[in-house]
Design a protein around this motif. Structure first.
Motif, PDB file in Angstrom:
ATOM      1  N   GLU A 121      28.396  34.843  33.854  1.00 49.74           N
ATOM      2  CA  GLU A 121      29.656  34.876  33.087  1.00 49.74           C
ATOM      3  C   GLU A 121      29.750  33.739  32.080  1.00 49.74           C
ATOM      4  O   GLU A 121      30.223  33.936  30.964  1.00 49.74           O
ATOM      5  N   GLY A 122      29.331  32.551  32.472  1.00 52.84           N
ATOM      6  CA  GLY A 122      29.403  31.398  31.570  1.00 52.84           C
ATOM      7  C   GLY A 122      28.581  31.614  30.311  1.00 52.84           C
ATOM      8  O   GLY A 122      29.024  31.314  29.202  1.00 52.84           O
ATOM      9  N   LEU A 123      27.396  32.161  30.456  1.00 57.01           N
ATOM     10  CA  LEU A 123      26.545  32.455  29.308  1.00 57.01           C
ATOM     11  C   LEU A 123      27.190  33.510  28.416  1.00 57.01           C
ATOM     12  O   LEU A 123      27.149  33.409  27.189  1.00 57.01           O
ATOM     13  N   MET A 124      27.826  34.477  29.021  1.00 55.24           N
ATOM     14  CA  MET A 124      28.395  35.599  28.275  1.00 55.24           C
ATOM     15  C   MET A 124      29.661  35.222  27.505  1.00 55.24           C
ATOM     16  O   MET A 124      30.216  36.045  26.795  1.00 55.24           O
ATOM     17  N   ARG A 125      30.075  33.974  27.602  1.00 62.89           N
ATOM     18  CA  ARG A 125      31.203  33.509  26.780  1.00 62.89           C
ATOM     19  C   ARG A 125      30.754  33.209  25.351  1.00 62.89           C
ATOM     20  O   ARG A 125      31.580  33.058  24.456  1.00 62.89           O
ATOM     21  N   HIS A 126      29.445  33.104  25.147  1.00 63.79           N
ATOM     22  CA  HIS A 126      28.896  32.858  23.806  1.00 63.79           C
ATOM     23  C   HIS A 126      28.792  34.173  23.045  1.00 63.79           C
ATOM     24  O   HIS A 126      28.408  35.190  23.611  1.00 63.79           O
TER      25      HIS A 126
END
Length: 172
Positions: A121-126
């Motif tokens: 999820e953290g990566l997909m905030r980019h």
């Protein structure tokens, strides 16, 4: 026979996915790739090719500095047991990749759907995510939604879930 980067780019083009690729000397670790910061915008990735005791395989793609707890991640991703790193021969067999070149784009070679793809999820905030295009001699920037669309076009349904702890959260 694994696909070449040119075959990968042709597939992305067929899907109408525009990417930007920067060639560079081979990068084998996250530390190597950090020398490119400032030149390539977006989220940079770290990839963990994992397996459980029943030979279920997983590719976890997280932000480069995120931490994944290998002792507990199996409870999140649906593994049958604790996970360990998959062997290089299985990495090549399933994703057509060598160690140091691991990327979610390797899903193009997993025609038998042996590997479950997990995107943190953290990566997909980019908006933009940077991955190796089947080789560690280049970095390809792809839109977040386009990455998901690519994975689905390869027959993979990526799970987007929190599997990593951001490095800055650990410093607190």
């Amino acid at each position: 026979m694994p696909k070449t980067p040119d075959e990968l780019f042709a597939f992305l083009d067929e899907l109408g996915i525009t990417v930007k690729t920067v060639k560079h000397p081979p990068l084998f670790t996250v530390a190597d790739s950090q020398a490119l910061r400032g030149e390539i915008v977006g989220g940079h990735t770290k990839n963990l090719f994992l397996k459980d005791k029943k030979d279920n395989f997983f590719l976890l793609t997280v932000e480069e500095d995120a931490v994944v707890d290998l002792k507990t991640v199996h409870t999140l991703i649906g593994a049958a047991s604790r996970v360990s790193f998959g062997k290089p021969d299985k990495l090549m067999e399933y994703l057509g990749l060598l160690p140091g070149s691991v990327s979610a784009l390797g899903a193009i070679n997993d025609t038998e759907k042996k590997v479950k793809i997990i995107l943190d999820e953290g990566l997909m905030r980019h908006d933009i995510i940077n991955v190796h295009p089947l080789t560690n001699e280049a970095t390809t920037s792809i839109g977040r939604d386009d990455l998901v669309r690519f994975l689905r076009a390869t027959g993979h349904q990526p799970k987007i879930m929190a599997v990593a702890t951001p490095a800055d959260a650990l410093a607190q």
